[in-house]
Structures are given as structure tokens and as C-alpha cells.
Design an enzyme around this catalytic site. Structure first.
Site, PDB file in Angstrom:
ATOM      1  N   ASP A  77       6.658   2.389  -6.613  1.00 56.41           N
ATOM      2  CA  ASP A  77       6.137   3.098  -7.782  1.00 56.41           C
ATOM      3  C   ASP A  77       5.123   2.168  -8.425  1.00 56.41           C
ATOM      4  O   ASP A  77       5.486   1.075  -8.874  1.00 56.41           O
ATOM      5  CB  ASP A  77       7.256   3.395  -8.784  1.00 56.41           C
ATOM      6  CG  ASP A  77       8.233   4.454  -8.300  1.00 56.41           C
ATOM      7  OD1 ASP A  77       8.068   4.953  -7.178  1.00 56.41           O
ATOM      8  OD2 ASP A  77       9.163   4.769  -9.060  1.00 56.41           O
ATOM      9  N   HIS A 143       9.631  -0.371  -0.155  1.00 53.88           N
ATOM     10  CA  HIS A 143      10.102   0.329   1.031  1.00 53.88           C
ATOM     11  C   HIS A 143       9.051   0.278   2.142  1.00 53.88           C
ATOM     12  O   HIS A 143       7.877  -0.005   1.892  1.00 53.88           O
ATOM     13  CB  HIS A 143      10.394   1.788   0.678  1.00 53.88           C
ATOM     14  CG  HIS A 143      11.483   1.965  -0.338  1.00 53.88           C
ATOM     15  ND1 HIS A 143      12.664   2.611  -0.061  1.00 53.88           N
ATOM     16  CD2 HIS A 143      11.564   1.585  -1.648  1.00 53.88           C
ATOM     17  CE1 HIS A 143      13.434   2.625  -1.136  1.00 53.88           C
ATOM     18  NE2 HIS A 143      12.782   2.012  -2.122  1.00 53.88           N
ATOM     19  N   SER A 247       5.662  -6.778 -10.169  1.00 51.32           N
ATOM     20  CA  SER A 247       4.697  -7.636  -9.477  1.00 51.32           C
ATOM     21  C   SER A 247       3.705  -6.773  -8.726  1.00 51.32           C
ATOM     22  O   SER A 247       3.348  -5.694  -9.184  1.00 51.32           O
ATOM     23  CB  SER A 247       5.411  -8.608  -8.546  1.00 51.32           C
ATOM     24  OG  SER A 247       4.521  -9.618  -8.126  1.00 51.32           O
TER      25      SER A 247
END
Length: 277
Positions: A77, A143, A247
Site C-alpha cells: 500500500d 508481497h 519506508s
């Protein structure tokens, strides 16, 4: 030790401390309110025993994965800070601030110099890049962007400067100077090599990987390299690991992007397509 690394370690200790429930609820709720976190897909803030548990929260509602054999999904995200094609091994951390993509992947040591000498500037000129910024409010797990196998992981020690827009505009070669882990992968769709780069930042206590707990970051262990003789097999959407705070992830891959700078993307959303070999 870099001052930013000391600050991150101290913050990490606070984030991992388990306070009594009433105080912890206040800490968690304050964090949620300050950063306007949407917890619709996660447990309620009262269910996290430490601030770090809240940072590293896992999804409790299944996320749609828009995967096809030939596409790339967002691994995170994120806000897209920059994307484009690599030209003469040069990529952008943000508009007006370029860096050497080979140095990002290999550091500036003997191996980098040998690659540059033998393969010159053609090595990465068929690749594209995309910079995915995770803010403090975002889901912090990352992911697999497509079906792939992990061949190698490299840890590079460094600073832990912020990776927000102001810092990217202010600091030259920030991605290269910051601590990072580079995964070298091979894609199942077309067997091409692609790179997944997890970049540390201020208050990122660790960059963690589910498939190899030997990879230790912000831990004063120095640079390290891990080669997987039996490559790690991952399908699109499989969890790779997580940041302990927000990050940046950089993908360097042969791809055509279908999203643009300043777009907000969700993990599982299609962001590009892969060329057939």
C-alpha cells in the site's frame, strides 16, 4: 554509528515496549488519530499489545489480488513517488534527483566495478523502475509482485534518513546511502531477472523477511549476502516480509507501468505488465 540509526534504535525500543493496557490503548489510539489510519481491514487498535504490533498489523480481511500470468501487482500500500525507464543505468528517486541503479543493487565495491567494466551501460537499460513509498499510516507488509523465485538477498548497511518527499528532494543518492536489502529474483512468466529493493528509513527498526530470519538490519552486523541454491518460490501476493515502520520499496524490472507518479496504490492492485520473452 549514524545519528539517524541511533534514533531509530531508540524509537524501536519504545515501539516494542509493552505498557499496561490503558496506557497502550492511549498510545495506539493517538497514533491512529495522528496518522489517520483506516483500520477497516485490520483488528481494532485495542487488540495490539505494543505500538510495533500496530505498525506491523496484518490484514484480517482478504485482499483482492488482481493477478494474471503476465501482470505485476503492487507489493505494498503506497504512494508512487516516481517511475520510468532506466537510461544509462540512471533512475530517479524523485524528479530532479537521479542515482546510479547499478550502485543501488550492488553497492560501490569490486563486484559493481567488475559489472560496470564488463557489461557497461547496457546492463539495466532495458529495465524500468518504480518507487513505492509507505507512509506511517500504511500497511507495512510487502508481497510478491508476481510469481517469482528468490535467488539471492544482499544486505547493505547505511544511514536511516527519512524517505518522504522533502527528504528525497533534499538528499542526493538517498536510496544508495540508506540501509537496504536487495532481492535478486527470477520471474516465472518470462524467466527474466528482476530486483526487489526494500529501503530502510528513519524509525524503521528492522526490514524483516519471512523466508529468511538470518537477514538482520539496523543491527551493526555489516553487509551480508545470502545465496539460495534452492530458490525461494513465491506466488503473486505471497508475503515477503515487513517494515517496522513506513519506508520504500523499489522494483527494478522489465515492465510497462500502468500507473503514474503520485498515484496511490493498494497491495494486490495491478500496476504494470510484463513483456513476453
Amino acid at each position: 554509528m549514524y545519528r539517524s540509526n541511533k534514533i531509530s534504535r531508540l524509537f524501536g525500543k519504545f515501539a516494542h515496549k509493552k505498557f499496561n493496557k490503558s496506557i497502550q490503548h492511549i498510545i495506539n489510539k493517538s497514533y491512529v488519530n495522528i496518522f489517520k489510519i483506516n483500520l477497516n481491514e485490520f483488528k481494532d487498535y485495542t487488540q495490539y499489545e505494543t505500538l510495533n504490533d500496530l505498525f506491523t498489523r496484518e490484514l484480517v480481511k482478504p485482499r483482492e489480488i488482481q493477478t494474471k500470468s503476465f501482470n505485476i501487482i503492487s507489493p505494498t500500500d503506497s504512494l508512487i513517488m516516481e517511475s520510468g525507464n532506466i537510461n544509462k543505468n540512471t533512475a530517479l528517486q524523485i524528479k530532479g534527483k537521479s542515482y546510479n541503479a547499478l550502485e543501488l543493487l550492488y553497492g560501490y565495491g569490486a563486484e559493481y566495478r567488475q559489472i560496470e567494466k564488463n557489461e557497461s551501460q547496457a546492463r539495466l537499460d532495458s529495465y524500468s523502475y518504480i518507487n513505492l513509498y509507505l507512509s506511517p499510516k500504511d500497511y507495512h507488509h510487502y508481497h510478491a509482485p508476481c510469481d517469482l523465485e528468490v535467488l539471492e538477498a544482499r544486505y547493505f548497511s547505511g544511514t536511516l534518513l527519512p524517505v518522504n518527499k522533502n527528504s528525497l528532494l533534499k538528499n542526493n543518492n538517498l536510496f544508495i546511502h540508506n540501509e537496504r536489502v536487495v532481492l535478486t529474483t527470477r520471474l516465472k512468466y518470462n524467466a527474466s531477472i528482476a530486483y526487489f529493493v526494500a529501503i530502510g528509513a528513519l524509525n524503521v527498526g528492522k526490514i524483516c523477511f519471512d523466508f529468511d530470519h538470518r537477514i538482520q538490519t539496523n543491527a551493526q552486523l555489516g553487509d551480508a549476502k545470502y545465496i539460495y541454491e534452492n530458490p525461494i518460490q513465491l506466488k503473486a501476493g505471497d508475503k515477503i516480509g515487513y517494515f517496522e515502520m513506513g519506508s520504500t520499496v523499489v522494483l527494478i524490472i522489465k515492465a510497462h507501468w500502468s500507473v503514474h507518479t503520485n498515484d496511490i496504490v493498494k497491495m494486490g492492485q495491478e500496476i504494470g505488465t510484463l513483456p513476453a520473452m
